[in-house]
Motif scaffolding. Sequence first.
Motif, PDB file in Angstrom:
ATOM      1  N   LYS A  85     -25.681  84.861 -33.980  1.00 49.84           N
ATOM      2  CA  LYS A  85     -24.649  85.110 -35.244  1.00 49.84           C
ATOM      3  C   LYS A  85     -23.346  85.801 -34.878  1.00 49.84           C
ATOM      4  O   LYS A  85     -22.339  85.670 -35.360  1.00 49.84           O
ATOM      5  N   ASP A  86     -23.386  86.879 -33.839  1.00 50.26           N
ATOM      6  CA  ASP A  86     -22.353  87.443 -33.283  1.00 50.26           C
ATOM      7  C   ASP A  86     -21.479  86.958 -32.276  1.00 50.26           C
ATOM      8  O   ASP A  86     -20.412  87.730 -31.800  1.00 50.26           O
ATOM      9  N   HIS A  87     -22.048  85.865 -31.722  1.00 51.48           N
ATOM     10  CA  HIS A  87     -21.365  85.097 -30.714  1.00 51.48           C
ATOM     11  C   HIS A  87     -20.082  84.363 -31.024  1.00 51.48           C
ATOM     12  O   HIS A  87     -19.690  84.291 -32.126  1.00 51.48           O
ATOM     13  N   VAL A  88     -19.177  84.259 -30.112  1.00 56.60           N
ATOM     14  CA  VAL A  88     -17.784  83.942 -30.339  1.00 56.60           C
ATOM     15  C   VAL A  88     -17.711  82.717 -30.874  1.00 56.60           C
ATOM     16  O   VAL A  88     -16.843  82.181 -31.694  1.00 56.60           O
ATOM     17  N   VAL A  89     -18.498  81.654 -30.420  1.00 63.06           N
ATOM     18  CA  VAL A  89     -18.777  80.422 -31.019  1.00 63.06           C
ATOM     19  C   VAL A  89     -18.904  80.179 -32.459  1.00 63.06           C
ATOM     20  O   VAL A  89     -18.676  79.277 -33.206  1.00 63.06           O
ATOM     21  N   ALA A  90     -19.531  81.335 -33.043  1.00 64.06           N
ATOM     22  CA  ALA A  90     -19.800  81.209 -34.443  1.00 64.06           C
ATOM     23  C   ALA A  90     -18.719  81.068 -35.324  1.00 64.06           C
ATOM     24  O   ALA A  90     -18.890  80.680 -36.277  1.00 64.06           O
ATOM     25  N   ALA A  91     -17.389  81.264 -34.669  1.00 66.02           N
ATOM     26  CA  ALA A  91     -16.250  81.680 -35.358  1.00 66.02           C
ATOM     27  C   ALA A  91     -15.570  80.108 -35.603  1.00 66.02           C
ATOM     28  O   ALA A  91     -14.707  80.075 -36.564  1.00 66.02           O
ATOM     29  N   VAL A  92     -16.357  79.189 -34.936  1.00 66.13           N
ATOM     30  CA  VAL A  92     -15.577  78.014 -35.014  1.00 66.13           C
ATOM     31  C   VAL A  92     -16.398  76.791 -35.811  1.00 66.13           C
ATOM     32  O   VAL A  92     -17.847  77.159 -35.631  1.00 66.13           O
ATOM     33  N   LEU A 159     -29.970  84.012 -35.795  1.00 65.70           N
ATOM     34  CA  LEU A 159     -29.286  82.838 -34.996  1.00 65.70           C
ATOM     35  C   LEU A 159     -28.783  82.120 -36.016  1.00 65.70           C
ATOM     36  O   LEU A 159     -29.044  81.830 -37.054  1.00 65.70           O
ATOM     37  N   THR A 160     -27.886  81.144 -35.240  1.00 66.19           N
ATOM     38  CA  THR A 160     -26.989  80.045 -36.014  1.00 66.19           C
ATOM     39  C   THR A 160     -26.916  79.083 -34.863  1.00 66.19           C
ATOM     40  O   THR A 160     -27.265  79.132 -33.886  1.00 66.19           O
ATOM     41  N   TYR A 161     -26.071  77.991 -35.617  1.00 62.73           N
ATOM     42  CA  TYR A 161     -26.058  76.913 -34.672  1.00 62.73           C
ATOM     43  C   TYR A 161     -24.304  76.230 -34.888  1.00 62.73           C
ATOM     44  O   TYR A 161     -24.299  76.036 -36.263  1.00 62.73           O
ATOM     45  N   ARG A 162     -24.137  75.382 -34.175  1.00 63.89           N
ATOM     46  CA  ARG A 162     -22.638  74.796 -34.200  1.00 63.89           C
ATOM     47  C   ARG A 162     -22.914  73.172 -33.689  1.00 63.89           C
ATOM     48  O   ARG A 162     -23.336  73.046 -32.471  1.00 63.89           O
ATOM     49  N   PRO A 163     -22.366  72.346 -34.405  1.00 66.44           N
ATOM     50  CA  PRO A 163     -22.520  70.843 -33.547  1.00 66.44           C
ATOM     51  C   PRO A 163     -21.471  70.955 -32.138  1.00 66.44           C
ATOM     52  O   PRO A 163     -20.512  71.737 -32.122  1.00 66.44           O
ATOM     53  N   VAL A 164     -22.120  70.088 -31.341  1.00 66.87           N
ATOM     54  CA  VAL A 164     -21.280  70.086 -30.073  1.00 66.87           C
ATOM     55  C   VAL A 164     -20.911  68.663 -29.907  1.00 66.87           C
ATOM     56  O   VAL A 164     -21.719  67.806 -29.959  1.00 66.87           O
ATOM     57  N   SER A 165     -19.729  68.418 -29.422  1.00 70.46           N
ATOM     58  CA  SER A 165     -19.443  66.872 -28.914  1.00 70.46           C
ATOM     59  C   SER A 165     -19.439  66.683 -27.527  1.00 70.46           C
ATOM     60  O   SER A 165     -19.531  67.647 -26.766  1.00 70.46           O
ATOM     61  N   ASP A 166     -19.169  65.457 -27.360  1.00 69.02           N
ATOM     62  CA  ASP A 166     -19.299  65.029 -25.796  1.00 69.02           C
ATOM     63  C   ASP A 166     -20.691  65.332 -25.078  1.00 69.02           C
ATOM     64  O   ASP A 166     -20.802  65.709 -24.017  1.00 69.02           O
ATOM     65  N   VAL A 167     -21.840  65.277 -25.741  1.00 66.51           N
ATOM     66  CA  VAL A 167     -22.965  65.641 -25.170  1.00 66.51           C
ATOM     67  C   VAL A 167     -23.994  64.313 -25.761  1.00 66.51           C
ATOM     68  O   VAL A 167     -23.891  63.823 -26.791  1.00 66.51           O
TER      69      VAL A 167
END
Length: 253
Positions: A85-92, A159-167
């Motif tokens: 949850k504290d990862h930089v990717v969690a901000a987008v 933990l959390t998750y975010r969608p990933v494009s181009d995969v």
Amino acid sequence: MTGSEVSPSFRLAYVPGVTPSKWVRIWNERLPDVPLTLIAVSAAEASEVLLGGGADAGFLRLPVDRTALSAIPLYTETTVVVIPKDHVVAAVDEVSAEDLADEIMLHPLDDTLDWERPPGQPAIERPATTADAIELVAAGVGLLVVPQSLARLHHRKDLTYRPVSDVPESRVALSWPEDATTDLVEDFIGIVRGRTVNSSRGRAQPPAQPQRKRPDTGGARRKPTVGKATGKSPRSGSGGPKGGKRGKPRRRS
């Protein structure tokens, strides 16, 4: 071939991340006398279980061997990256594969995505399972890209998750052995496809009863009785005198 025999139960396999409860509920409503047994299988062994007769049908992830198994694609899942949850990717809201190029990425041996090359930098070792990879993400070892249903299945508060494009994306299908399309399999296909109970497809329905003819309430036409109804004598012609009286014959003088 299509079997006509009725087995004592219907065995349904499903891989992690798939939730078959909606279809099971409809089955129990429509076929209460045929118990449905759920069999949890890993993605890697799902096809083998079906081909070995361990289940009548199953929800699995494509691709499958279409020479031996029939399959009906149902839906395509969003692919996500699991992160602390504290990862930089969690901000987008969403990231691309390129955004993960510098990250250590975990690639478990039971991965369900068809990669040409996974994104990011590979970890020193591949975890045995997705569950093991989730634990490593929580420990800060690396990140993990999985279908969204697996991220939900292994949810953790940290933990959390975010969608990933181009995969690659994962497609879920209903599958069964090509040579074992039984009546019960047809029944389940109908449920998954949203057919109604009275649908003409799937298991044959009993023939409809012939409709009875309604009695003729109008009555048959009656032929007029000769000499009645018309008020005319049957001997009278159309050119005869109307209303005339016959007199007595005169005597000849």
